[in-house]
Design a protein around this motif. Structure first.
Motif, short mmCIF file in Angstrom:
data_model
loop_
_atom_site.label_atom_id
_atom_site.label_comp_id
_atom_site.label_asym_id
_atom_site.label_seq_id
_atom_site.Cartn_x
_atom_site.Cartn_y
_atom_site.Cartn_z
N GLN A 54 0.82 -1.21 0.00
CA GLN A 54 0.00 0.00 0.00
C GLN A 54 0.85 1.27 0.00
N VAL A 55 2.02 1.23 0.63
CA VAL A 55 2.94 2.36 0.57
C VAL A 55 3.42 2.57 -0.86
N LEU A 56 3.78 1.49 -1.54
CA LEU A 56 4.30 1.60 -2.90
C LEU A 56 3.22 2.04 -3.88
N MET A 57 2.00 1.54 -3.72
CA MET A 57 0.90 1.99 -4.57
C MET A 57 0.63 3.48 -4.36
N ALA A 58 0.56 3.90 -3.10
CA ALA A 58 0.26 5.30 -2.80
C ALA A 58 1.37 6.23 -3.29
N ALA A 59 2.60 5.75 -3.33
CA ALA A 59 3.72 6.59 -3.77
C ALA A 59 3.59 7.02 -5.22
N THR A 60 2.79 6.33 -6.00
CA THR A 60 2.59 6.75 -7.39
C THR A 60 1.68 7.96 -7.49
N TYR A 61 1.07 8.36 -6.37
CA TYR A 61 0.19 9.53 -6.33
C TYR A 61 0.70 10.50 -5.25
N PRO A 62 1.88 11.07 -5.42
CA PRO A 62 2.52 11.82 -4.32
C PRO A 62 1.76 13.04 -3.86
N LEU A 63 1.06 13.72 -4.76
CA LEU A 63 0.32 14.91 -4.33
C LEU A 63 -0.81 14.53 -3.38
N GLU A 64 -1.49 13.42 -3.65
CA GLU A 64 -2.55 12.96 -2.76
C GLU A 64 -1.97 12.51 -1.42
N VAL A 65 -0.74 11.97 -1.43
CA VAL A 65 -0.08 11.59 -0.18
C VAL A 65 0.09 12.83 0.70
N VAL A 66 0.52 13.94 0.10
CA VAL A 66 0.70 15.17 0.87
C VAL A 66 -0.63 15.65 1.44
N GLU A 67 -1.68 15.60 0.63
CA GLU A 67 -3.00 16.02 1.11
C GLU A 67 -3.47 15.13 2.27
N ALA A 68 -3.25 13.83 2.14
CA ALA A 68 -3.67 12.91 3.21
C ALA A 68 -2.85 13.13 4.47
N ALA A 69 -1.56 13.43 4.32
CA ALA A 69 -0.73 13.70 5.49
C ALA A 69 -1.20 14.95 6.21
N ARG A 70 -1.59 15.97 5.44
CA ARG A 70 -2.12 17.19 6.06
C ARG A 70 -3.44 16.88 6.79
N TRP A 71 -4.25 16.02 6.20
CA TRP A 71 -5.50 15.64 6.86
C TRP A 71 -5.18 14.95 8.19
N SER A 72 -4.23 14.04 8.18
CA SER A 72 -3.87 13.33 9.42
C SER A 72 -3.36 14.29 10.49
N GLN A 73 -2.57 15.28 10.08
CA GLN A 73 -2.09 16.26 11.05
C GLN A 73 -3.23 17.05 11.66
N ALA A 74 -4.27 17.29 10.86
CA ALA A 74 -5.42 18.05 11.36
C ALA A 74 -6.35 17.19 12.21
N HIS A 75 -6.19 15.87 12.16
CA HIS A 75 -7.04 14.96 12.94
C HIS A 75 -6.15 13.98 13.72
N PRO A 76 -5.39 14.48 14.68
CA PRO A 76 -4.38 13.64 15.35
C PRO A 76 -4.95 12.52 16.19
N THR A 77 -6.21 12.58 16.53
CA THR A 77 -6.78 11.53 17.37
C THR A 77 -7.30 10.35 16.55
N LEU A 78 -7.32 10.49 15.23
CA LEU A 78 -7.85 9.42 14.39
C LEU A 78 -6.70 8.62 13.78
N LYS A 79 -6.76 7.32 13.91
CA LYS A 79 -5.79 6.43 13.29
C LYS A 79 -6.42 5.06 13.16
N GLY A 80 -5.72 4.17 12.49
CA GLY A 80 -6.26 2.84 12.30
C GLY A 80 -7.51 2.84 11.43
N ASP A 81 -8.34 1.84 11.61
CA ASP A 81 -9.56 1.71 10.80
C ASP A 81 -10.49 2.91 10.99
N GLN A 82 -10.45 3.55 12.16
CA GLN A 82 -11.31 4.71 12.41
C GLN A 82 -10.95 5.86 11.47
N ALA A 83 -9.67 6.09 11.25
CA ALA A 83 -9.24 7.15 10.33
C ALA A 83 -9.63 6.82 8.90
#
Length: 409
Positions: A54-83
Motif C-alpha cells: 500500500q505504501v508503494l501503490m500510494a507513492a505513485t500519487y505523491p500529491l494525494e499523499v501530501v494532502e492525506a498527510a495534512r489531513w492526518s495532522q489536522a485529525h491527530p486523534t484518528l488512526k487505524g480503521d477509524q481514520a
C-alpha cells in the motif's frame, strides 16, 4: 475529481536527493539500476507485505499523499480503521486513504517527497525489478540474523520452483493489528554492498521510543488496529532467476469498503494492481515513454521558443501602445489653457510625527508587516522559500521531479 495542471519551468531538471546521495540529473530518464532500487527500498523492504504494497501503490500519487498527510495532522486523534472510515468519501486513491491508518508513515512520505516520487516511479515502470529488490534486501537481513518471526510479525518463506531462492513473506502476527517496524538500513542488512549508493535512515518519531519493543535490530511501537484497512499484498512469482513475475495484489472486496465513491473494481483484473493516471494530478512521469503512454504533454524546445517570441511581440506591441498614449496625452496637454495658480495656504503645515519603529519596521531587512501597507502591497508577504505552492495549497518538501513551479486547479 478536480484536476490540477502542472506549470513546468524552463530550467533544466535538477537531481532529486535521498538523504545525502541521489540521482544525477542526466539519469532522470533512465530505468533505475539494482543498486538504486535497493537504496530506495531499504527503509521499507522489511514492512509487512500488505503495508509495503500500500505504501508503494500510494507513492505513485505523491500529491494525494501530501494532502492525506495534512489531513492526518489536522485529525491527530484518528488512526487505524477509524481514520480510514473518516476519509472514505475523499477523492484520493484507495491506497492513499488506507495509509491514514498510519499517520507516521504518511508523515514520512510527505516529508520525503523526492524519495516518495522515486519509489512511485519505480512502481509505475519497474514493478518486477521492485519485487526482486525487496527479496534481495530481505534475504540480506535474514542472512545477517535480523529478520525473523516476532510477537509483532510472522516471517515465512515461499519456495521457488527449480531450486531458486525462496521468497521471504512478512505478515502481521495478528491480522487485525499492524506493527510498523523501524530500523537502520545501514545496520540491519549487514555490510552494505553498494558504497556509492548508501541507504537512507529515517528515524522513528520523537515519541516512538516510549512504546518501543526491541526485537533484534527492529523497533516496533504500539500496534495499530487496521485489519480492515489492509487491502493490498504481494503475489510472489518466480521467473527464471528471480521474482520477476511478482506483482502487487488487491483485495477488491476490502478496497470497495475503504473507497466507496471512486474505486473502480474493473481496473483490477484477477486482483492485480493497476496504476490509475487519474490520481497522478499532473506530477511528471519519469520517462518520455510514460509521458506519452499517459498523455502527459510537455512543450518541446521549439514550442517554448515560439511562445517566447509571441510573448516578446505582445510586450513590444503593448509598449508601443503605451508610448503612443503618452504622446497623445502630452499633445493634449500642450493645447489646454493654463490652469490658474492656486494661492498658498495660509495655515502652516503640521509637523509630521516621527514614525515608530513598529511602523518603519526593520529598515535593514524590511520585515515589518506595516511596510507592506506603505508599499501598497500585501501585509503578509513572508513565506517559506523551501516550500512549493500548488493550486491554493502550499506544500513543503521540495520539487516534484526537479521541476520548479506548481499546480493550479
Amino acid at each position: 475529481m478536480k484536476r490540477r495542471q502542472l506549470l513546468i519551468g524552463s530550467g533544466a531538471a535538477v537531481a532529486m536527493v535521498i538523504g545525502s546521495h541521489g540521482l544525477r540529473a542526466q539519469d532522470a530518464n533512465k530505468p533505475f539500476t539494482s543498486e538504486q532500487l535497493d537504496q530506495m527500498l531499504a527503509p521499507i523492504a522489511l514492512y509487512p507485505d500488505a503495508l509495503l504494497a500500500q505504501v508503494l501503490m500510494a507513492a505513485t500519487y505523491p500529491l494525494e499523499v501530501v494532502e492525506a498527510a495534512r489531513w492526518s495532522q489536522a485529525h491527530p486523534t484518528l488512526k487505524g480503521d477509524q481514520a480510514v472510515q473518516a476519509v472514505k468519501d475523499q477523492s484520493w486513491d484507495v491506497s492513499v486513504k488506507s495509509l491514514t491508518a498510519f499517520p507516521q508513515t504518511l508523515e514520512m512520505m510527505s516529508n520525503k517527497l523526492d524519495w516518495t516520487q522515486r519509489i512511485g516511479d519505480a512502481m509505475i515502470g519497474q514493478q518486477k525489478e521492485v519485487a526482486d529488490s525487496i527479496q534481495r534486501l530481505r534475504a540480506k537481513a535474514a542472512a545477517a540474523g535480523n529478520l525473523k518471526s516476532t510477537p509483532q510479525q510472522k516471517v515465512t518463506t515461499q519456495a521457488a520452483p527449480s531450486g531458486g531462492s525462496s521468497a521471504i513473506v512478512i505478515e502481521p502476527a495478528n491480522p487485525e493489528t499492524i506493527y510498523v517496524p523501524y530500523y537502520n538500513p545501514n545496520v540491519v542488512y549487514g555490510t552494505w554492498p553498494y558504497p556509492a549508493y548508501p541507504p537512507s535512515y529515517y528515524p522513528p518519531p520523537p515519541n516512538y521510543a516510549a512504546a518501543t519493543a526491541m526485537t533484534g535490530l527492529l523497533m516496533f511501537g504500539l500496534g495499530v488496529a487496521a485489519g480492515a484497512a489492509m487491502f493490498g499484498g504481494w503475489h510472489w512469482g518466480w521467473s527464471g532467476s528471480g521474482w520477476g513475475n511478482s506483482y502487487t495484489s488487491v483485495n477488491v472486496n476490502k478496497a470497495v469498503n475503504i473507497s466507496a465513491n471512486n474505486f473502480d473494481a474493473n481496473r483490477y483484473r484477477d486482483g492485480q494492481w493497476q496504476f490509475d493516471p487519474a490520481h497522478r494530478d499532473g506530477v511528471p512521469y519519469r520517462t518520455e515513454a510514460e509521458r506519452q503512454q499517459y498523455n502527459q504533454v510537455r512543450p518541446d524546445a521549439q514550442q517554448r521558443e515560439q511562445f517566447r517570441g509571441q510573448l516578446e511581440n505582445r510586450n513590444q506591441a503593448n509598449q508601443e501602445a503605451n508610448r503612443q498614449a503618452a504622446r497623445n496625452d502630452v499633445a493634449n496637454r500642450e493645447n489646454r489653457p493654463a490652469e490658474p495658480q492656486r494661492p498658498a495656504e495660509s495655515r502652516p503645515a503640521e509637523p509630521r510625527p516621527a514614525q515608530s519603529s513598529a511602523w518603519r519596521g526593520d529598515e535593514g531587512r524590511g520585515t515589518s508587516a506595516f511596510q507592506g501597507i506603505e508599499r501598497g502591497g500585501d501585509v503578509n508577504r513572508d513565506y517559506d522559500r523551501g516550500s512549493q505552492s500548488w493550486g491554493n495549497r502550499s506544500f513543503s518538501g521540495g520539487s516534484f521531479g526537479g521541476h520548479p513551479g506548481g499546480f493550479r486547479r
